[in-house]
Design a protein around this motif. Structure first.
Motif, PDB file in Angstrom:
ATOM      1  N   ILE A  14     112.356 123.090 107.809  1.00 41.12           N
ATOM      2  CA  ILE A  14     111.981 124.412 108.311  1.00 41.12           C
ATOM      3  C   ILE A  14     111.156 125.153 107.263  1.00 41.12           C
ATOM      4  CG2 ILE A  14     112.895 126.696 108.948  1.00 41.12           C
ATOM      5  CD1 ILE A  14     115.293 125.113 110.244  1.00 41.12           C
ATOM      6  N   ASN A  15     111.609 125.146 106.021  1.00 41.05           N
ATOM      7  CA  ASN A  15     110.919 125.886 104.954  1.00 41.05           C
ATOM      8  C   ASN A  15     109.568 125.309 104.574  1.00 41.05           C
ATOM      9  OD1 ASN A  15     112.652 128.035 104.492  1.00 41.05           O
ATOM     10  ND2 ASN A  15     113.934 126.854 103.106  1.00 41.05           N
ATOM     11  N   GLN A  16     109.345 124.022 104.815  1.00 41.29           N
ATOM     12  CA  GLN A  16     108.062 123.407 104.449  1.00 41.29           C
ATOM     13  C   GLN A  16     106.919 123.866 105.343  1.00 41.29           C
ATOM     14  OE1 GLN A  16     108.909 119.231 104.638  1.00 41.29           O
ATOM     15  NE2 GLN A  16     109.563 119.142 102.496  1.00 41.29           N
ATOM     16  N   ALA A  17     107.242 124.396 106.507  1.00 36.21           N
ATOM     17  CA  ALA A  17     106.190 124.854 107.415  1.00 36.21           C
ATOM     18  C   ALA A  17     105.434 126.010 106.770  1.00 36.21           C
ATOM     19  CB  ALA A  17     106.791 125.292 108.740  1.00 36.21           C
ATOM     20  N   LYS A  18     104.119 125.988 106.904  1.00 38.76           N
ATOM     21  CA  LYS A  18     103.305 127.053 106.316  1.00 38.76           C
ATOM     22  C   LYS A  18     103.238 128.278 107.219  1.00 38.76           C
ATOM     23  CE  LYS A  18     100.385 124.054 103.513  1.00 38.76           C
ATOM     24  NZ  LYS A  18     101.181 122.866 103.550  1.00 38.76           N
ATOM     25  N   ARG A  19     103.178 128.036 108.522  1.00 38.82           N
ATOM     26  CA  ARG A  19     103.051 129.153 109.466  1.00 38.82           C
ATOM     27  C   ARG A  19     104.418 129.577 109.990  1.00 38.82           C
ATOM     28  NH1 ARG A  19      99.753 126.467 113.714  1.00 38.82           N
ATOM     29  NH2 ARG A  19     100.153 128.384 114.845  1.00 38.82           N
ATOM     30  N   GLN A  20     104.605 130.866 110.138  1.00 39.53           N
ATOM     31  CA  GLN A  20     105.869 131.395 110.650  1.00 39.53           C
ATOM     32  C   GLN A  20     106.171 130.833 112.040  1.00 39.53           C
ATOM     33  OE1 GLN A  20     108.031 133.034 108.853  1.00 39.53           O
ATOM     34  NE2 GLN A  20     109.493 133.197 110.528  1.00 39.53           N
ATOM     35  N   LYS A  61     109.589 127.410 115.492  1.00 39.72           N
ATOM     36  CA  LYS A  61     109.686 126.261 116.390  1.00 39.72           C
ATOM     37  C   LYS A  61     110.692 125.247 115.843  1.00 39.72           C
ATOM     38  CE  LYS A  61     106.965 122.482 118.274  1.00 39.72           C
ATOM     39  NZ  LYS A  61     105.715 121.755 118.216  1.00 39.72           N
ATOM     40  N   ARG A  62     110.621 124.976 114.554  1.00 44.38           N
ATOM     41  CA  ARG A  62     111.546 124.037 113.926  1.00 44.38           C
ATOM     42  C   ARG A  62     112.972 124.574 113.949  1.00 44.38           C
ATOM     43  NH1 ARG A  62     107.994 121.701 108.776  1.00 44.38           N
ATOM     44  NH2 ARG A  62     106.397 120.725 110.086  1.00 44.38           N
ATOM     45  N   LEU A  63     113.115 125.869 113.725  1.00 44.55           N
ATOM     46  CA  LEU A  63     114.441 126.485 113.789  1.00 44.55           C
ATOM     47  C   LEU A  63     115.028 126.318 115.191  1.00 44.55           C
ATOM     48  CD1 LEU A  63     116.769 128.234 112.714  1.00 44.55           C
ATOM     49  CD2 LEU A  63     115.394 130.236 113.294  1.00 44.55           C
TER      50      LEU A  63
END
Length: 84
Positions: free
Chosen positions: A47-53, A58-60
């Motif tokens: 989740i944290n590796q995603a650059k865009r909120q 979406k991952r959350l």
């Protein structure tokens, strides 16, 4: 590097506040804590590796849905977490 109390041999990712809130709101804290430490850590790191909120959210949602349904981990079958 030595393992922590959870048995992880790699650094443990801290849980962001927005993930904590989502787990509480959906009543999934116990389901999250029932998962092995490596899965908890993988979910948070992913989740944290995603650059865009938008991607983080979406991952959350995917993590929360998998915890709620059980039997799935990162879109893979995970029989050990199936709900009975």
């Amino acid at each position: 590097m030595s393992a922590d109390a959870s048995g992880l041999k790699r650094p443990r990712h801290p849980i962001p506040d927005f993930v904590e809130s989502a787990l509480t709101e959906r009543g999934l804290r116990a389901a999250y804590e029932a998962r092995p430490a490596y899965q908890q850590n993988d979910y948070i790191g992913w989740i944290n590796q995603a650059k865009r909120q938008e991607t983080k959210e979406k991952r959350l949602r995917q993590m929360l849905d998998e915890l709620e349904s059980g039997g799935v981990y990162m879109n893979m079958k995970h029989p050990a977490s199936e709900k009975t």
